[in-house]
Scaffold this motif. Sequence first.
Motif, PDB file in Angstrom:
ATOM      1  N   ASN A   1      30.360  15.868  76.396  1.00  0.00           N
ATOM      2  CA  ASN A   1      30.329  17.135  77.125  1.00  0.00           C
ATOM      3  C   ASN A   1      31.073  18.364  76.078  1.00  0.00           C
ATOM      4  O   ASN A   1      30.932  19.289  76.249  1.00  0.00           O
ATOM      5  N   GLY A   2      32.231  17.590  75.743  1.00  0.00           N
ATOM      6  CA  GLY A   2      33.075  18.205  74.800  1.00  0.00           C
ATOM      7  C   GLY A   2      32.325  18.861  73.591  1.00  0.00           C
ATOM      8  O   GLY A   2      32.344  20.193  73.514  1.00  0.00           O
ATOM      9  N   LEU A   3      31.531  18.260  72.873  1.00  0.00           N
ATOM     10  CA  LEU A   3      30.849  18.542  71.776  1.00  0.00           C
ATOM     11  C   LEU A   3      29.838  19.636  72.386  1.00  0.00           C
ATOM     12  O   LEU A   3      29.737  20.878  71.615  1.00  0.00           O
ATOM     13  N   LEU A   4      29.230  19.457  73.570  1.00  0.00           N
ATOM     14  CA  LEU A   4      28.317  20.372  73.685  1.00  0.00           C
ATOM     15  C   LEU A   4      28.867  21.953  73.948  1.00  0.00           C
ATOM     16  O   LEU A   4      28.548  22.844  73.783  1.00  0.00           O
ATOM     17  N   VAL A   5      30.010  21.743  74.843  1.00  0.00           N
ATOM     18  CA  VAL A   5      30.627  23.123  75.315  1.00  0.00           C
ATOM     19  C   VAL A   5      31.498  23.704  74.192  1.00  0.00           C
ATOM     20  O   VAL A   5      31.286  25.113  73.930  1.00  0.00           O
ATOM     21  N   ALA A   6      32.104  22.851  73.294  1.00  0.00           N
ATOM     22  CA  ALA A   6      33.148  23.289  72.622  1.00  0.00           C
ATOM     23  C   ALA A   6      32.372  23.786  71.171  1.00  0.00           C
ATOM     24  O   ALA A   6      32.781  24.861  70.580  1.00  0.00           O
ATOM     25  N   TYR A   7      31.509  22.861  70.841  1.00  0.00           N
ATOM     26  CA  TYR A   7      30.977  23.030  69.460  1.00  0.00           C
ATOM     27  C   TYR A   7      29.594  23.742  69.479  1.00  0.00           C
ATOM     28  O   TYR A   7      29.128  24.399  68.431  1.00  0.00           O
ATOM     29  N   LEU A   8      28.967  23.356  70.316  1.00  0.00           N
ATOM     30  CA  LEU A   8      27.487  23.832  70.405  1.00  0.00           C
ATOM     31  C   LEU A   8      27.578  25.105  71.303  1.00  0.00           C
ATOM     32  O   LEU A   8      26.335  25.845  71.426  1.00  0.00           O
ATOM     33  N   ASN A   9      28.785  25.540  71.935  1.00  0.00           N
ATOM     34  CA  ASN A   9      28.663  26.774  72.760  1.00  0.00           C
ATOM     35  C   ASN A   9      27.883  26.638  73.681  1.00  0.00           C
ATOM     36  O   ASN A   9      27.470  27.960  74.160  1.00  0.00           O
ATOM     37  N   LEU A  10      27.460  25.391  74.237  1.00  0.00           N
ATOM     38  CA  LEU A  10      26.816  25.661  75.740  1.00  0.00           C
ATOM     39  C   LEU A  10      27.776  26.177  76.870  1.00  0.00           C
ATOM     40  O   LEU A  10      28.940  25.897  76.834  1.00  0.00           O
ATOM     41  N   SER A  11      27.318  26.802  77.923  1.00  0.00           N
ATOM     42  CA  SER A  11      28.114  27.008  79.001  1.00  0.00           C
ATOM     43  C   SER A  11      28.350  25.600  79.655  1.00  0.00           C
ATOM     44  O   SER A  11      27.641  24.770  79.796  1.00  0.00           O
ATOM     45  N   ALA A  12      29.483  25.620  80.154  1.00  0.00           N
ATOM     46  CA  ALA A  12      30.099  24.196  80.912  1.00  0.00           C
ATOM     47  C   ALA A  12      29.139  23.947  81.842  1.00  0.00           C
ATOM     48  O   ALA A  12      28.641  22.731  82.194  1.00  0.00           O
ATOM     49  N   PHE A  13      28.356  24.953  82.691  1.00  0.00           N
ATOM     50  CA  PHE A  13      27.826  24.506  83.550  1.00  0.00           C
ATOM     51  C   PHE A  13      26.171  23.981  83.089  1.00  0.00           C
ATOM     52  O   PHE A  13      26.000  23.062  83.625  1.00  0.00           O
ATOM     53  N   VAL A  14      25.697  24.403  82.175  1.00  0.00           N
ATOM     54  CA  VAL A  14      24.465  23.985  81.680  1.00  0.00           C
ATOM     55  C   VAL A  14      24.704  22.582  81.049  1.00  0.00           C
ATOM     56  O   VAL A  14      23.960  21.462  81.498  1.00  0.00           O
ATOM     57  N   ALA A  15      25.712  22.333  80.443  1.00  0.00           N
ATOM     58  CA  ALA A  15      25.921  21.257  79.543  1.00  0.00           C
ATOM     59  C   ALA A  15      26.148  20.140  80.583  1.00  0.00           C
ATOM     60  O   ALA A  15      25.597  19.040  80.426  1.00  0.00           O
ATOM     61  N   THR A  16      27.075  20.504  81.363  1.00  0.00           N
ATOM     62  CA  THR A  16      27.681  19.111  82.143  1.00  0.00           C
ATOM     63  C   THR A  16      26.318  18.986  83.391  1.00  0.00           C
ATOM     64  O   THR A  16      26.261  18.023  83.985  1.00  0.00           O
TER      65      THR A  16
END
Lengths: 507, 330, 322
Positions: free
Chosen positions: C117-132
């Motif tokens: 989750n952290g990689l998706l949100v912090a490094y790939l810049n997905l919104s936390a909503f979409v990623a999680t």
Amino acid sequence: MSTTSPAPTTTAVPAFEAHDIVKHFDGVHALSGAHLSVREGEIHALLGENGAGKSTMVKVLTGIYAPDGGRILRNGEEVTFANVRVANRAGIVALYQELSIIPSISVAENIMLGERTPSRGGLVQWAALRSRAKEQLDRLNQKIPLKMLAGDLSPVQQTMVAFARALANDARVLILDEPTASLTDTEIKDLFTVLRSLRAQGVAIVYVSHRLEEVFELCDRLTIMRNGETMLTKDVADSNIDEVISTMVGRAAGDLYPDRGTATSTVALSVTGLDGRKVKDVTFTAHKGEVLGIGGLAGSGRSELLRILAGAQKHTAGTIAVGDVALPSSPGVARALDAGIALVPEERRSQGVILSASIRDNIALANIGAVSSAGLVSGGRISDITKRGMSDLQVKARSSRQPVGELSGGNQQKVVLAKMLARNPKVLLMDEPTRGIDVGTKAEIYRLIRALAATGTTVIAVSSELPELIGMSDRILIMHEGQISGEAMSAEADEEMLLAYCYGKTA
Amino acid sequence: MRRRTTGIAALVAVAALALAGCSSSGGGGGTGDGGDDAPFKVIAFTSGNQTPIGAWWVKAVQAKADENGWDLTMIQGDFDFQKMNPQVESAIGQGADAIFDGFTDYASIGSIITAAKDADIPIFAMDSGTEATDAFVVNITTNQQGLVDSTLGALDESLGGLEGKNIMVIGHDPHPGIRLRASLAEKDLKAAGAIIAGGEIQKVKSPATGRTEALAIVADYLTAHPDGLDAVWVGWDDAALGASKAIDEAGSDAKVTGSDATSEAIAAIEAGGSFLATINQPWPEVLDTVTDDIIAFQKDGTMPAENFVAVDTTLVDKANAADITPSDKL
Amino acid sequence: MTTTNVPVQPRTSIGKFLVQGGTTIALLALIVFFFAMRPDVFLTFTNVRNILFQVSILAIVAGAQTLVMVVGDFDLSLAATSSLSGSAVASLMLGGMPMAPAILIGLVVGLLIGIGNGLLVAYLNLSAFVATLATMTSVIGLAYLVTQGTTLFNLPDGFNALGQGRLLNVPLPVYIAIAIAVVLWAVLRFTTTGRKWYAIGGNVEVSRLSGINVRRGRLMAFAAAGLISAVAGILLAARLGSGSAVQGSDNLLFSVAAVFLGMTVIKSGQANLVGTMVGVAIIGVMSNGLNILGVNSYVQQVVTGLIIIAAVTLSGLKTRER
């Protein structure tokens, strides 16, 4: 005036120099050969009209923009700033009001943020943190409770915390952009005291402000920019307000503007005693077929006045009447539109059009009543008004189904105009009608405004560019701190006089 | 720009994974090895494939199809009718000879029933409604009244009569079978002179959290009324296990009955705690009967004699627990 | 020359105090109300122990959610992660693995999902909503695969004792939840990591310019949350003596609600551990009290929603004031 300032400490090598800085955006020159040279231990004013290139210059100096040409020297050595952090490490820090503190953590942590936080084994060393933070506040003679949340401080205290952090990071050049904008008179006094003490500690301060009286009270030298170039750098003691204003305005003319028309004497809009947020006791009338320009500095209340007239912002006192018909006390946008007042807002991309929607959809949305009956939308009627609007305004687009976001700024503005004109407004309000539009289209917009006036529409346009105000209007009102500080027929107006009104010199 | 592309790529990857996951679990049959030139086409669907019995049914129907050479299309709905119904309808649109509904109440599949009627395809069903309906040519389910009679009988015997006893009823309304048997139990308990603990049927909101919900309901009731509970009648085993745990933890000697005969419930009954009895519903036998009905129709178009059949169930208590095949081990 | 900047005293009025302390007052009011309705029951040792036991697992999940919300994100996958970890541990032990390594693997599963989750949100810049949301979907699927859609039971007694055993007549999960809460509170309060999380949540740009590694900070918050929710899931499996793909799924909604309630407890309106625990207590007291009064569970659900609305409205009011 300059007697309150101690003599500048002159040093041989400036702390910071920028030479021949060039920066352009999409082919438009924002800076073309700008200079700025700041010495240690001086407060240096950076002045210029809106759009003269001051903020672009600040952004180049702090690593936000990379310059397209020119050199930056720090202590005599050439440097390049890849980003803001590199500039910060070199001791150059710009402070913006809103960006500078973290409301959710304490004052001490704000000052010793990030790399500066003392820690051992992952634990914050609170005692060391507070004593070091206090040292920085002591340098500023500030007594701010260190444990307080920064979000609970007053604006001036927040500014002080931001200063303290800059000092903790060994900032030697501080750039302040309109630091007094949200401060009261006493707070401004406190701020000046602090700035003078920083100057005594050898810090170089670049002071960007519109408030000339402050400049003459505080600063040692000044640099004036116009059209992306540096026009003048000299000691404040050797200058005066008149020289500053005429240098800022320069001598610019042009045949950009169509001939003025002849306004009628029929009153189209009368406003009496209007009060609201940022607007104080405003009274004026506008006539049928007149182009009325409204000027003033940023924050003077000119945009808010338009928003109140358009029903987008509430007013607390006063009346608005279209012709003889008075509007109710809080009309709202829909009823203001029905009464014949339409607004073309300043933020075109966020408030004026839906970028992802087509031209016809944008026009249809604003005229949903006219294109529908019994709740059903008529495609034919949309095509009619779209076609009319596009040809009247000469919108350049592939088709009426092209998304507005793909059009140029000027054509986007025409779409905004088209959707408002489809409602046949009696009074058309325009906020910065030519912002972000190239010169050629600007002339077209001026002609359109004039053509509308000729058909009897009243146009009230806010502009921060004085030549534009004079060129496009029949009559000009200038606002200062929410009130009308001056009025002039544009045929008799000159920029110096209007600028004086802008700075609150009443007629 | 590059950053945005990688973000999109990651999204696509996740979506692709999700789709792959769906298709591997949702695929199933469609490849009946037949033998005849035009194999008999059956569309089977269930919304309850995530329950142990539903999962068993999916496998068992596939086995029946292989056995009888049907061309089977198996659609698994994951309790999501918005997803399942259109899938079934489009399968109907492609033509079929018979439709087989497992454990999906007719109230939830109105659009499927209409589509089947229009295409003139009969729907055979098991446990798909608690009363007779024209929607199905046959619906074989278990006798809910019999189920209630035998669980209440077990409680009667264990408590020495129901008269004046405090008995809690825990139900779950969205499930028609549980709703029906819970209301039958409430009615019969009142008729037998028992006091319904809490004054009404206690309702569990979600089957996913049935066990923790029932646990909290019973634990809290026991704190409020330390000696005020003689038994808990629960509509299904998962929640009954939560109720039983609450009773054991509170040191109460109240008894619990459930229904479904899951292996966990049977183990609890054998362990001799508060879990007194559960109900074994003879799903393999029911499946055999429905399959026979479909085969009869396949042969010469014979329709089942009755469109609603309720078969009897078996009470599972300590005496016979060892002999029962748990419903999740079918 | 000395300037005296007297700190601006927060204008206090009774109304503002009520808004400020509204959530805490609501908790006290609930306790007083239920005590008044059932004085013989509500504040007895048995019932207080009941409440603590019932909220212990929610408290852990909500603690995890607090970390993520401190950095200004949120995590929809926490409850699913906890179910997967619990199911994985149950499945491994049924497969014959001893308890300790099985639990360790369960914790690693949670940590890995958190890192993902952290990689998706912090490094790939997905919104936390979409990623999680996406990880939640996949993680639930994995949990179904691990459990094969059934409920795993017959777990070793030693494991069940973690969730059901008692020390001084108080169930173990209560101690574990309190210990985790204290640790998280200390991390947020005293460590550089915790203070950086608050800085990131307050102003990303200033944090970055001050040399805080914003991306790593967000990644660490998600990773820690994943690990902690794994603890919750393993405890839930031990508490119920079983593992399933869906158990504890209501903890997602309630954990977010608890953090929101907690944000109204302190003046700055930030996610904070103490406030979250007040929120957890409100949810627990309300459910237990309404059960004791014999209130229909559907009504309970309505009331829970209304309390969340009230909490969010209260914190909204405060934000506007500032």
